[in-house]
Design a protein around this motif. Structure first.
Motif, PDB file in Angstrom:
ATOM      1  N   LEU A  75      -0.602  11.729 -11.614  1.00  0.00           N
ATOM      2  CA  LEU A  75       0.047  10.784 -12.523  1.00  0.00           C
ATOM      3  C   LEU A  75       0.968  11.497 -13.509  1.00  0.00           C
ATOM      4  CD1 LEU A  75      -0.387   7.610 -12.680  1.00  0.00           C
ATOM      5  CD2 LEU A  75      -2.099   8.816 -11.332  1.00  0.00           C
ATOM      6  N   GLY A  76       0.531  12.660 -13.996  1.00  0.00           N
ATOM      7  CA  GLY A  76       1.349  13.400 -14.953  1.00  0.00           C
ATOM      8  C   GLY A  76       2.644  13.919 -14.367  1.00  0.00           C
ATOM      9  N   GLY A  77       2.657  14.157 -13.061  1.00  0.00           N
ATOM     10  CA  GLY A  77       3.847  14.696 -12.420  1.00  0.00           C
ATOM     11  C   GLY A  77       4.742  13.655 -11.790  1.00  0.00           C
ATOM     12  N   MET A  78       4.375  12.384 -11.846  1.00  0.00           N
ATOM     13  CA  MET A  78       5.173  11.330 -11.216  1.00  0.00           C
ATOM     14  C   MET A  78       6.451  11.044 -11.996  1.00  0.00           C
ATOM     15  SD  MET A  78       2.244   8.581  -9.992  1.00  0.00           S
ATOM     16  CE  MET A  78       3.434   7.342  -9.448  1.00  0.00           C
ATOM     17  N   ASP A  79       7.464  10.636 -11.276  1.00  0.00           N
ATOM     18  CA  ASP A  79       8.672  10.124 -11.908  1.00  0.00           C
ATOM     19  C   ASP A  79       8.296   8.896 -12.749  1.00  0.00           C
ATOM     20  OD1 ASP A  79      11.000   7.937 -11.659  1.00  0.00           O
ATOM     21  OD2 ASP A  79      11.903   9.943 -11.636  1.00  0.00           O
ATOM     22  N   PRO A  80       8.796   8.809 -13.985  1.00  0.00           N
ATOM     23  CA  PRO A  80       8.388   7.696 -14.853  1.00  0.00           C
ATOM     24  C   PRO A  80       8.624   6.316 -14.252  1.00  0.00           C
ATOM     25  CG  PRO A  80       9.513   9.387 -16.133  1.00  0.00           C
ATOM     26  CD  PRO A  80       9.634   9.786 -14.697  1.00  0.00           C
ATOM     27  N   ARG A  81       9.702   6.164 -13.467  1.00  0.00           N
ATOM     28  CA  ARG A  81       9.962   4.852 -12.859  1.00  0.00           C
ATOM     29  C   ARG A  81       8.925   4.524 -11.791  1.00  0.00           C
ATOM     30  NH1 ARG A  81      16.087   6.036 -11.302  1.00  0.00           N
ATOM     31  NH2 ARG A  81      15.011   7.995 -10.843  1.00  0.00           N
ATOM     32  N   GLU A  82       8.544   5.537 -11.014  1.00  0.00           N
ATOM     33  CA  GLU A  82       7.506   5.322 -10.011  1.00  0.00           C
ATOM     34  C   GLU A  82       6.161   5.045 -10.675  1.00  0.00           C
ATOM     35  OE1 GLU A  82       5.914   7.369  -5.881  1.00  0.00           O
ATOM     36  OE2 GLU A  82       6.439   8.688  -7.549  1.00  0.00           O
ATOM     37  N   ARG A  83       5.876   5.793 -11.737  1.00  0.00           N
ATOM     38  CA  ARG A  83       4.614   5.600 -12.448  1.00  0.00           C
ATOM     39  C   ARG A  83       4.524   4.202 -13.041  1.00  0.00           C
ATOM     40  NH1 ARG A  83       4.040  10.516 -15.706  1.00  0.00           N
ATOM     41  NH2 ARG A  83       5.328   9.493 -17.266  1.00  0.00           N
ATOM     42  N   ALA A  84       5.647   3.650 -13.490  1.00  0.00           N
ATOM     43  CA  ALA A  84       5.651   2.313 -14.078  1.00  0.00           C
ATOM     44  C   ALA A  84       5.307   1.239 -13.051  1.00  0.00           C
ATOM     45  CB  ALA A  84       7.012   2.021 -14.700  1.00  0.00           C
ATOM     46  N   ARG A  85       5.566   1.507 -11.762  1.00  0.00           N
ATOM     47  CA  ARG A  85       5.184   0.567 -10.701  1.00  0.00           C
ATOM     48  C   ARG A  85       3.676   0.522 -10.519  1.00  0.00           C
ATOM     49  NH1 ARG A  85       7.437   3.265  -5.922  1.00  0.00           N
ATOM     50  NH2 ARG A  85       6.136   1.742  -4.839  1.00  0.00           N
ATOM     51  N   GLY A  86       3.008   1.616 -10.848  1.00  0.00           N
ATOM     52  CA  GLY A  86       1.568   1.673 -10.738  1.00  0.00           C
ATOM     53  C   GLY A  86       1.090   2.279  -9.440  1.00  0.00           C
ATOM     54  N   VAL A  87      -0.219   2.498  -9.358  1.00  0.00           N
ATOM     55  CA  VAL A  87      -0.826   3.143  -8.200  1.00  0.00           C
ATOM     56  C   VAL A  87      -1.977   2.299  -7.671  1.00  0.00           C
ATOM     57  CG1 VAL A  87      -0.191   5.486  -8.920  1.00  0.00           C
ATOM     58  CG2 VAL A  87      -2.378   4.525  -9.682  1.00  0.00           C
ATOM     59  N   VAL A  88      -2.197   2.431  -6.372  1.00  0.00           N
ATOM     60  CA  VAL A  88      -3.348   1.820  -5.709  1.00  0.00           C
ATOM     61  C   VAL A  88      -4.132   2.936  -5.043  1.00  0.00           C
ATOM     62  CG1 VAL A  88      -4.153   0.255  -3.899  1.00  0.00           C
ATOM     63  CG2 VAL A  88      -2.146  -0.352  -5.270  1.00  0.00           C
ATOM     64  N   GLY A  89      -5.423   2.987  -5.303  1.00  0.00           N
ATOM     65  CA  GLY A  89      -6.285   3.986  -4.678  1.00  0.00           C
ATOM     66  C   GLY A  89      -7.462   3.333  -3.992  1.00  0.00           C
ATOM     67  N   TYR A  90      -8.099   4.064  -3.100  1.00  0.00           N
ATOM     68  CA  TYR A  90      -9.323   3.610  -2.427  1.00  0.00           C
ATOM     69  C   TYR A  90     -10.333   4.742  -2.505  1.00  0.00           C
ATOM     70  CZ  TYR A  90      -7.038   6.185   1.366  1.00  0.00           C
ATOM     71  OH  TYR A  90      -6.388   7.152   2.095  1.00  0.00           O
ATOM     72  N   SER A  91     -11.595   4.391  -2.686  1.00  0.00           N
ATOM     73  CA  SER A  91     -12.556   5.433  -3.014  1.00  0.00           C
ATOM     74  C   SER A  91     -13.969   4.882  -2.971  1.00  0.00           C
ATOM     75  CB  SER A  91     -12.257   5.967  -4.419  1.00  0.00           C
ATOM     76  OG  SER A  91     -13.246   6.840  -4.889  1.00  0.00           O
ATOM     77  N   THR A  92     -14.932   5.798  -2.820  1.00  0.00           N
ATOM     78  CA  THR A  92     -16.331   5.441  -3.043  1.00  0.00           C
ATOM     79  C   THR A  92     -16.726   5.656  -4.501  1.00  0.00           C
ATOM     80  OG1 THR A  92     -16.978   7.666  -2.355  1.00  0.00           O
ATOM     81  CG2 THR A  92     -17.056   5.915  -0.679  1.00  0.00           C
ATOM     82  N   GLY A  93     -15.808   6.177  -5.336  1.00  0.00           N
ATOM     83  CA  GLY A  93     -16.121   6.236  -6.750  1.00  0.00           C
ATOM     84  C   GLY A  93     -15.419   7.279  -7.587  1.00  0.00           C
ATOM     85  N   ASN A  94     -15.519   8.560  -7.242  1.00  0.00           N
ATOM     86  CA  ASN A  94     -14.996   9.590  -8.125  1.00  0.00           C
ATOM     87  C   ASN A  94     -13.478   9.673  -8.088  1.00  0.00           C
ATOM     88  OD1 ASN A  94     -17.466  10.317  -9.215  1.00  0.00           O
ATOM     89  ND2 ASN A  94     -17.885  11.815  -7.610  1.00  0.00           N
ATOM     90  N   HIS A  95     -12.876   9.513  -6.922  1.00  0.00           N
ATOM     91  CA  HIS A  95     -11.420   9.435  -6.828  1.00  0.00           C
ATOM     92  C   HIS A  95     -10.925   8.211  -7.595  1.00  0.00           C
ATOM     93  CE1 HIS A  95      -7.398   9.608  -5.232  1.00  0.00           C
ATOM     94  NE2 HIS A  95      -7.569   8.593  -4.395  1.00  0.00           N
ATOM     95  N   ALA A  96     -11.677   7.116  -7.511  1.00  0.00           N
ATOM     96  CA  ALA A  96     -11.328   5.896  -8.238  1.00  0.00           C
ATOM     97  C   ALA A  96     -11.299   6.149  -9.739  1.00  0.00           C
ATOM     98  CB  ALA A  96     -12.338   4.801  -7.912  1.00  0.00           C
TER      99      ALA A  96
END
Length: 341
Positions: A75-96
């Motif tokens: 997240l810290g290294g993302m382009d600000p415009r891409e970061r503003a779109r948001g992220v979707v993740g999938y996980s059993t917990g810790n990655h989430a």
């Protein structure tokens, strides 16, 4: 998934192998948010295992697991415009939790898909961190497919659980710390679900301590990463372990490619052996570890001959234990003796 690749290879569209320079950049990105975690020895643990064991306490991270290093880096290294779109993740917990924590720090929208009936400690943490939690499917793999669909529907950036160079570079900072804390280390044992941690350990060791053997461990009941490594190609396997951090049903191409190049060995352990190791960490190291975090300790009996008198680090990757899991661990310690060896 790229055209022409086997269906069993789970892969993102951005397959770039991270370098040691990427790992140092990750450390700079993490510095305002994360502190180094201890690498500690415990005489009782040495005695019960018959080895010289060092415990890397990634269970002391703000989210209770090593994955937060990757989330902050991505997240810290993302382009600000891409970061503003948001992220979707999938996980059993810790990655989430990692993505939710980092998204909260950087003000990014975050959607997390987790299997139904996931660890309640982890689902509650994701909600508290402000992410939109979607519980879908019975397994990690079903959650992954739904996350892919949601990312398209919502126009958000899908974050793979394994094939993300920034996640691997981020978690690799833990291994820089390990070799700074113990430069003469002989073996590092790393739990594997998707494989980002083991791949990161391999990258760092190959540069700063090539003599050190990196050994991966997974549950015998969810052996996809293990079998993929031994076969030299990504495979699908039944995914039935109760250790959610190890519970993946398919190999991931990026971590597998790094493990094929550098990993010394990959072993399987039973869920019962993991449970005994959880109790041994409580008893001998006063450390609460989730099942995946105890798996490296569970692997030590199988490695005793090859380790010999060397110094071995076990990575306690997380400490997010549900009440039910902790009670089952204590009950098992009474009935089974709680021995690792």
């Amino acid at each position: 998934m790229r055209a022409g690749r086997p269906a069993d290879c789970l892969e993102s569209a951005h397959m770039v192998t991270p370098s040691i320079a990427d790992i140092f950049r990750a450390r700079l990105l993490q510095k305002p948010y994360l502190s180094p975690t201890p690498l500690a020895s415990y005489p009782l643990l040495d005695r019960s295992t018959g080895m010289s064991v060092l415990v890397k306490h990634e269970n002391l991270q703000p989210t209770g697991a090593f994955k937060v290093r990757g989330g902050i880096t991505l997240l810290g290294g993302m382009d600000p415009r891409e970061r503003a779109r948001g992220v979707v993740g999938y996980s059993t917990g810790n990655h989430a939790q990692s993505l939710a924590y980092a998204a909260a720090r950087f003000g990014a929208p975050c959607t997390i898909v987790m299997p139904q009936d996931s660890n309640p400690v982890k689902t509650a943490a994701v909600r508290r961190l402000g992410a939109d939690l979607v519980e879908f499917g019975a397994t990690f793999d079903e959650a992954r497919v739904h996350a892919e669909e949601l990312a398209v529907a919502r126009g958000m950036r899908l974050v793979s659980a394994g094939d993300e160079p920034d996640l691997i570079a981020g978690v690799a900072t833990a291994y820089l710390e390990i070799f700074e804390q113990e430069p003469e280390l002989d073996v590092v044992v790393v739990p594997v679900g998707g494989g980002s941690g083991a791949a990161a350990a391999c990258l760092v060791a190959s540069v700063v301590r090539p003599e050190c053997r990196v050994v991966a461990v997974q549950s015998r009941r969810s052996p996809a990463a293990h079998d993929s490594w031994h076969a030299g190609r990504c495979l699908r396997r039944p995914n039935e372990t109760g250790a959610e951090g190890l519970a993946t049903g398919s190999g991931f191409e990026l971590p597998q490619s790094l493990m094929r190049k550098y990993l010394a060995d990959f072993v399987l352990v039973d869920d019962e052996e993991i449970r005994a190791a959880q109790w041994a960490l409580i008893r001998d190291a006063r450390t609460v570890a989730e099942a995946a975090g105890a798996a490296p300790l569970a692997a030590l009996p199988a490695l005793r001959e090859s380790v010999g008198g060397g110094r071995v680090a076990v990575v306690v990757s997380g400490g997010n234990v549900s009440e039910a899991e902790l009670r089952a661990c204590v009950r098992a310690s009474v009935s089974e003796g709680g021995a690792v060896a």
